[in-house]
Design an enzyme around this catalytic site. Structure first.
Site, PDB file in Angstrom:
ATOM      1  CG  HIS A 245      -2.124   0.644   1.083  1.00 53.59           C
ATOM      2  ND1 HIS A 245      -2.508   1.599   2.324  1.00 53.59           N
ATOM      3  CD2 HIS A 245      -2.379   2.422   0.592  1.00 53.59           C
ATOM      4  CE1 HIS A 245      -3.447   2.692   1.870  1.00 53.59           C
ATOM      5  NE2 HIS A 245      -3.549   2.994   1.040  1.00 53.59           N
TER       6      HIS A 245
ATOM      7  CD  GLU B 161      -4.030  -3.181   0.340  1.00 54.89           C
ATOM      8  OE1 GLU B 161      -4.399  -3.839   0.525  1.00 54.89           O
ATOM      9  OE2 GLU B 161      -3.601  -2.451   1.331  1.00 54.89           O
TER      10      GLU B 161
ATOM     11  CG  HIS C  71      -7.767  -4.634   7.695  1.00 53.29           C
ATOM     12  ND1 HIS C  71      -7.392  -3.933   7.492  1.00 53.29           N
ATOM     13  CD2 HIS C  71      -8.451  -4.265   8.849  1.00 53.29           C
ATOM     14  CE1 HIS C  71      -6.854  -2.666   8.244  1.00 53.29           C
ATOM     15  NE2 HIS C  71      -8.100  -2.519   8.964  1.00 53.29           N
TER      16      HIS C  71
END
Length: 246
Positions: A48, A75, A196
């Site tokens: 990310h 991401e 997550h």
């Protein structure tokens, strides 16, 4: 990407970079972690690149694109800067996530239903790079339907509420929400991933859900790797997922 019947493990290496950035050193190297993860059975590597650059840096993404033997899941927030960067890098997979400077991590899913035109334009633009675009959303029918409408071929269901649930009743409720979300997403013709907050003690119930293509896991792996090494941490997680998803 070929979508197989076996559940895949995407290893997020952001927090290797977090450790590096804490002192501004050249180590530990997230690229080395990615290569070790691949050797240990990771099916893909997730990074990310945040607007605030708190962990992964552009250079990491460029290097990873050149050396990965599996595939990169990139991401990113829905910003012009990130879309231009993704067009240059051309990762195999792109996951659009919500992002604010204040959050510790990606808290909650992307509100696709509340900004369909904006997300649709981003999905169309990024899809032209050849990437499979996914949207990180809550396991909510409204958001899943909106994801299909904007043209995303894939979604990643947010498992954070399940991971944070305290009581057995809460855990069961949140798990059911994920189960229902997966079934609804598959029925909509979407590729369904999840992630997550998953760790070694809560991943098996999610890995047992039929219809999930891939689980993305990062923080728990990096934390466990401090004690057992990165390859061992990845191999252990992969074994849990393979056993639970049979």
């Amino acid at each position: 990407m070929t979508h197989s019947n076996r559940m895949l493990l995407g290893v997020n290496i952001d927090h290797v970079a977090t450790l590096r950035q804490a002192r501004g050193t050249r180590y530990p190297d997230p690229v080395k972690a990615a290569l070790d993860a691949e050797e240990a059975g990771a099916d893909g590597i997730t990074v990310h690149l945040r607007e605030d650059r708190r962990h992964i840096q552009e250079r990491d993404v460029v290097l990873l694109k050149d050396v990965l033997q599996t595939r990169m899941n990139f991401e990113m927030g829905v910003t012009e800067e990130m879309m231009a960067f993704a067009e240059k890098i051309r990762p195999a997979h792109i996951c659009l996530v919500p992002e604010t400077r204040q959050e510790l991590t990606t808290e909650g899913g992307l509100d696709v239903a509340g900004q369909e035109a904006r997300i649709k334009a981003a999905v169309e633009r990024l899809s032209r790079t050849g990437a499979e675009v996914s949207l990180f959303i809550d396991a909510d029918e409204r958001q899943i339907e909106a994801s299909r409408r904007v043209g995303a071929p894939a979604i990643e269901l947010h498992t954070g509420r399940y991971a944070d649930a305290q009581t057995p009743t809460e855990v069961a409720e949140e798990l059911k929400r994920i189960v229902d979300g997966v079934a609804f997403g598959v029925a909509q013709g979407l590729i369904v991933n999840a992630g997550h907050g998953l760790h070694y003690h809560n991943v098996e119930a999610v890995a047992a859900i039929k219809g999930i293509n891939e689980l993305n896991i990062g923080h728990a792996l990096v934390a466990h790797a401090l004690f057992v090494g990165f390859k061992a941490a990845v191999a252990e997680m992969k074994a849990l997922i393979v056993a639970a998803s049979r």
